[in-house]
Write a protein that holds these residues in place. Structure first.
Motif, PDB file in Angstrom:
ATOM      1  N   ASP A 118       0.804  -1.226   0.000  1.00  0.00           N
ATOM      2  CA  ASP A 118       0.000   0.000   0.000  1.00  0.00           C
ATOM      3  C   ASP A 118       0.842   1.285   0.000  1.00  0.00           C
ATOM      4  O   ASP A 118       0.299   2.387  -0.020  1.00  0.00           O
ATOM      5  N   ASP A 165      -1.193  -7.662   1.818  1.00  0.00           N
ATOM      6  CA  ASP A 165      -1.115  -6.371   2.513  1.00  0.00           C
ATOM      7  C   ASP A 165      -2.510  -5.748   2.678  1.00  0.00           C
ATOM      8  O   ASP A 165      -2.769  -5.073   3.672  1.00  0.00           O
ATOM      9  N   LYS A 169      -5.652  -5.575   6.541  1.00  0.00           N
ATOM     10  CA  LYS A 169      -6.421  -4.486   7.154  1.00  0.00           C
ATOM     11  C   LYS A 169      -7.561  -5.027   8.010  1.00  0.00           C
ATOM     12  O   LYS A 169      -8.101  -4.329   8.863  1.00  0.00           O
ATOM     13  N   HIS A 245       1.031  -6.942  11.059  1.00  0.00           N
ATOM     14  CA  HIS A 245       2.228  -6.256  10.567  1.00  0.00           C
ATOM     15  C   HIS A 245       3.373  -6.393  11.576  1.00  0.00           C
ATOM     16  O   HIS A 245       4.525  -6.510  11.186  1.00  0.00           O
ATOM     17  N   HIS A 261       6.855  -8.538   1.954  1.00  0.00           N
ATOM     18  CA  HIS A 261       6.125  -7.910   3.048  1.00  0.00           C
ATOM     19  C   HIS A 261       4.667  -8.398   3.143  1.00  0.00           C
ATOM     20  O   HIS A 261       4.216  -8.876   4.179  1.00  0.00           O
TER      21      HIS A 261
HETATM   22 ZN   LIG Z   1       1.866  -3.197   4.813  1.00  0.00          ZN
END
Ligand SMILES: [Zn+2]
Length: 345
Positions: A118, A165, A169, A245, A261
């Motif tokens: 992001d 990623d 959320k 994360h 990641h």
């Molecule tokens: Zn991230």
């Protein structure tokens, strides 16, 4: 609140780079930051298009995202004084361009060549060499030009990472809500909803996120950009970065350079969803559908690395309250968590 003024996503949008730049008032000079590969993929085209519009363009190559890279680019900006800085490339080039331009108070335009995380639209940069392993505040891009034609040619793994990623959320927002409830931390409903909606849209559309499917890629890009915007609204990475994360950052310390990641965040999300007593199986199923790693083997780490990273995660960023602080688990509990969620056998 800093927000992008123009967001252009679609097939062949790179052609619009000169028009967008002119519309924003950048008619004289620009500096392009890219890698040697991404210069060939997109940087050269951006340079030629801008030059065609009468802009004086300089180009500077970076191959990593370290403090030294940021310093080197800052020096270029100081000497050349460009009206605008373009970050053309995957994560690292954009991170370097974003942070160095922010420090020199020059506007920044993001031209991603992958959909791997992001950072393509967020106001934060992830740079190696700082004391902390997570992102630092930089600035939001003034424009984002995402050409699906270019991004479609990037390795499929980068799309997988982008999906991880965004799906992250789901737990990031849960952690934020928890911190609000238990620690009275500021909570922004709008920013949280935007990040959560992005995760839900990617989960709903996972079937369409497949190689050569432009529609699916578009969903992912819009989700990544919305996540970036949610961080601009919140003024921090809170809506997009929680316990999952922290697990990924910890894994980078335990064993670096083994997975991307977003791939690590995806696996983290499976486990943290279980801790939040939510539907972790659905997260796992979605990740599998796009071909993302869901266990230690696929991340190329040992099972002990997973437990170590889980134990380390709550210490990475003590001020960021998450489900891990709330539950305060022990070694055995973490081992069990990794087993139950099939992250280790
Ligand atoms: Zn991230």
């Amino acid at each position: 609140m800093q927000l992008p003024r123009e967001v252009i996503i679609g097939n062949g949008t790179i052609e619009r780079v000169a028009v967008v730049s002119r519309r924003l008032g950048f008619t004289k000079s620009a500096l392009i930051i890219s890698g040697s590969k991404t210069y060939d993929v997109a940087g050269k085209a951006v340079k030629e298009l801008l030059e065609g519009g009468g802009v004086e363009v300089n180009n500077f190559l970076v191959e990593s995202a370290t403090v030294e890279d940021v310093d080197a680019v800052e020096e270029q900006i100081r000497v050349l004084r460009p009206q605008v800085v373009f970050g053309v490339g995957g994560g690292t080039k954009i991170d370097v361009a974003k942070l160095s331009s922010a420090r020199r108070k020059a506007p920044f335009i993001s031209v991603p060549t992958t959909a791997s995380h992001d950072g393509i639209a967020s106001p934060l940069s992830s740079v190696k060499g700082f004391e902390k392993p997570y992102s630092v505040m930089a600035q939001a891009p003034i424009a984002i030009i995402a050409d699906t034609n270019i991004i479609m040619d990037a390795p499929w793994r980068s799309v997988i990472s982008g999906c991880g990623d965004v799906i992250a959320k789901f737990t990031a927002v849960k952690d934020w809500k928890l911190a609000h409830k238990e620690k009275n931390e500021y909570y922004g409903e709008y920013a949280a909803s935007l990040a959560l909606m992005s995760a839900k849209l990617v989960i709903q559309n996972a079937k369409r996120i497949e190689p050569r499917n432009e529609e699916g890629l578009r969903v992912l890009l819009e989700a990544l950009i919305s996540c970036g915007v949610s961080m601009s609204i919140a003024g921090s990475s809170r809506p997009c970065s929680g316990s999952e994360h922290l697990f990924s950052h910890a894994l980078d310390i335990v064993k670096s350079n083994h997975a991307m990641h977003g791939e690590q965040c995806g696996v983290g999300t499976i486990m943290m969803t279980r801790l939040h007593n939510e539907n972790w199986k659905q997260i796992r199923k979605t990740l599998k559908m796009v071909g993302a790693p869901t266990n230690a083997d696929e991340l190329h780490v040992e099972k002990e690395d997973v437990t170590k990273a889980l134990e380390m995660a709550p210490t990475i960023r003590p001020e960021r309250y998450t489900i891990l602080n709330r539950l305060n688990l022990k070694h055995k509990d973490y081992e069990r968590l990794a087993k139950i969620t099939h992250v280790v056998k």
